[in-house]
Design a protein around this motif. Structure first.
Motif, short mmCIF file in Angstrom:
data_model
loop_
_atom_site.label_atom_id
_atom_site.label_comp_id
_atom_site.label_asym_id
_atom_site.label_seq_id
_atom_site.Cartn_x
_atom_site.Cartn_y
_atom_site.Cartn_z
N PHE A 216 -25.70 -64.51 -50.64
CA PHE A 216 -27.30 -64.37 -51.40
C PHE A 216 -28.17 -63.78 -50.63
CE2 PHE A 216 -30.99 -66.72 -52.78
CZ PHE A 216 -31.19 -66.19 -54.20
N ASP A 217 -28.92 -62.89 -51.16
CA ASP A 217 -30.06 -62.16 -50.76
C ASP A 217 -31.33 -62.55 -51.21
OD1 ASP A 217 -31.96 -60.09 -50.08
OD2 ASP A 217 -30.37 -58.95 -48.96
N VAL A 218 -32.22 -63.40 -50.86
CA VAL A 218 -33.60 -63.62 -51.40
C VAL A 218 -34.33 -62.19 -51.97
CG1 VAL A 218 -35.41 -64.94 -51.11
CG2 VAL A 218 -33.44 -65.86 -50.17
N GLU A 219 -34.26 -61.61 -51.12
CA GLU A 219 -35.15 -60.39 -51.37
C GLU A 219 -34.63 -59.50 -52.36
OE1 GLU A 219 -35.76 -57.69 -47.97
OE2 GLU A 219 -36.78 -59.49 -46.39
N GLY A 225 -33.39 -57.65 -61.74
CA GLY A 225 -32.69 -56.44 -62.48
C GLY A 225 -31.25 -56.24 -61.32
N THR A 226 -30.70 -56.84 -60.49
CA THR A 226 -29.70 -56.52 -59.72
C THR A 226 -29.00 -57.68 -59.28
OG1 THR A 226 -28.83 -55.03 -57.85
CG2 THR A 226 -30.92 -56.39 -57.40
N MET A 227 -27.77 -57.57 -58.80
CA MET A 227 -26.99 -58.70 -58.35
C MET A 227 -27.60 -59.17 -57.08
SD MET A 227 -24.77 -59.98 -60.09
CE MET A 227 -23.78 -60.94 -58.90
N PRO A 228 -28.24 -60.67 -57.06
CA PRO A 228 -28.76 -60.95 -55.89
C PRO A 228 -27.89 -61.22 -54.56
CG PRO A 228 -28.79 -62.56 -57.17
CD PRO A 228 -28.13 -61.37 -57.99
N TYR A 229 -26.79 -60.38 -54.50
CA TYR A 229 -25.87 -60.74 -53.46
C TYR A 229 -25.67 -59.20 -52.76
CZ TYR A 229 -24.90 -65.28 -55.08
OH TYR A 229 -25.00 -66.74 -55.71
N GLY A 230 -24.92 -59.47 -51.41
CA GLY A 230 -24.53 -58.27 -50.62
C GLY A 230 -23.71 -58.64 -49.61
#
Length: 469
Positions: A216-219, A225-230
């Motif tokens: 999970f990526d808070v930024e 509008g995008t998946m909050p994971y990387g």
């Protein structure tokens, strides 16, 4: 010129009507043993817009088969608080609303309840007409989200599942509901970070969690509008093994090569004491380049063999063709299954899980199948049965429900049921066979009284071995 994003174009684009139709035309012969509903869930944004395919409002498409007839088709939005009230998962103070989710990923039945699922929120219960009854929290006992991939133990009838969160102190909780539907176990499990845990594995003796480096990526979450994971190179990858007979005991963690797995085909305990999993494995997922773009990756079938005695995991690539949506006869969940099925482009592929041999059914150019559910012909787990799936025909811009003989996959379809509309590409579903005394949907009862249909506008071969703890 169509400038809509890919997930809102072609057969990804939503349909705008809820329809009911009866006495569907059929090419071929529907097996008389098939009495029940085929249901499949998927994203269908009601406002015809969403920032990502995974975010669209859930819509369930169902076909009723009975007595060799295609009795009816219907599609209905899952009327979540997100759809009807614009609810959001977190408020400005960071408080979680577990009813706020699209309920767009799966549809399952347990203890007489039909549940539409998404991993970020509570389930929503549906009627046999696919109308929405409301969020379901197991009588107030479920206080986390629920995975969209619960597993039913064929021996006990228990439903095993988990919930995970991004901002909560407890990021992973293992749950178990008994055969009557009562939630009897909720056990927190410590993990080092907020990873995306989409699926897990169940065997007769173990539960296996996959803690993999999509984090999970808070930024990203704040941009919307995008998946909050990387992808996170520093996170690592591991499997957590918990004994079912000691659900509050130690979770043992075993290292694997960095990768991501959305879906487990099946898992079982081998006679030599190892735990065998077949999974659709991505070498990485959502790695973002300097410009913010992500690299497209494809999953292929792999086999993991976990040895609790030595702490090692043996990893073996089983095939090199890309695919997804793996399924087995659900009555063999957690047991040794002879075969599994995967969707690959315009084909369905049947794998012999012992020999690795594969047989494919290719639907032809422009005809794309979704996930295929196994519909049994008798009461013998792993016995004769059919694969049932929606197939989109690009030339006609319509969809069919296709029935294939699972034991003769290369043969022509047993039956093709022609639907009155297209079914957008979606996620998961099930064949829900009738049970004694089960009420028929209203549409079936109405048709038997002579009413017609209606439509309404709605809102390889690589091997690795790792040591592990």
């Amino acid at each position: 010129m169509n400038t809509a994003p890919r997930h809102l174009s072609g057969n990804y684009a939503p349909v705008t009507e809820e329809r009911t139709a009866h006495d569907l035309p059929v090419t071929g012969t529907i097996p008389p043993e098939l009495n029940g509903w085929y249901l499949r869930n998927g994203p269908n944004p009601a406002d015809a817009a969403s920032g990502h395919w995974f975010f669209g409002d859930g819509m369930v498409h169902g076909v009723r088969l009975e007595g060799g007839r295609a009795v009816s088709y219907r599609n209905r939005w899952v009327r979540t608080t997100q759809l009807t009230d614009g609810a959001r998962p977190y408020d400005a103070q960071g408080r979680r609303d577990l009813t706020a989710g699209p309920a767009n990923t799966h549809v399952v039945r347990h203890a007489g309840r039909t549940l539409a699922l998404v991993e970020t929120a509570l389930p929503y219960e549906l009627t046999c007409d696919l109308d929405t009854k409301g969020p379901y929290d197991f009588g107030g006992r479920l206080t986390t989200a629920m995975t969209a991939h619960p597993k039913t133990c064929p021996a006990t009838g228990e439903l095993h599942f988990f919930g995970y969160g991004m901002l909560e102190p407890t990021r992973l909780t293992y749950h178990r509901a008994d055969a009557t539907g009562e939630l009897v176990l909720s056990r927190p499990i410590e993990v080092p970070g907020p990873t995306m845990l989409h699926d897990f594995a169940l065997t007769a003796g173990h539960v296996v969690f996959m803690d993999l480096p999509v984090v999970f990526d808070v930024e990203l979450a704040l941009t919307g509008g995008t998946m909050p994971y990387g992808w996170d190179d520093g996170y690592g990858a591991r499997l957590g093994v918990l004994r079912r007979d000691d659900p509050y005991g130690e979770v043992r963690w075993f290292a694997v090569d960095p990768c991501y797995v959305f879906h487990v085909l099946n898992a079982h305990d081998a006679p030599d004491g190892t735990i065998v999993l077949h999974v659709m494995r991505y070498p990485e997922l959502w790695r973002r380049d300097a410009d913010g773009s992500t690299r497209e990756q494809r999953a292929v079938l792999w086999k993991w063999t976990v040895d609790p005695a030595t702490g090692a995991v043996h990893e073996e690539q089983c095939d090199d063709r890309a695919g997804e949506f793996p399924r087995v006869d659900d009555r063999l969940t957690g047991l040794a299954a002879g075969h599994g099925h995967v969707t690959s482009g315009t084909s369905l592929v049947r794998y012999d899980l012992a020999s690795g041999a594969a047989t494919a059914h290719d639907f032809g150019p422009g005809r794309t199948p979704g996930e295929a559910a196994f519909a049994p012909a008798d009461d013998t787990p792993g016995g004769r049965g059919w694969l049932v799936t929606y197939v989109y025909d690009a030339a006609a811009d319509r969809s069919d429900l296709v029935v294939l003989d699972a034991d003769d996959l290369a043969a022509p379809p047993v039956a093709t049921i022609h639907l009155p509309t297209r079914v957008p590409f979606g996620f998961h579903g099930n064949w829900l066979a009738d049970r004694a005394g089960q009420a028929l949907p209203t549409g079936v009862r109405a048709r038997r009284r002579g009413t017609g249909g209606s439509a309404t506008t709605g809102p390889g071969r690589t091997r690795h071995t790792h040591g592990g703890a």
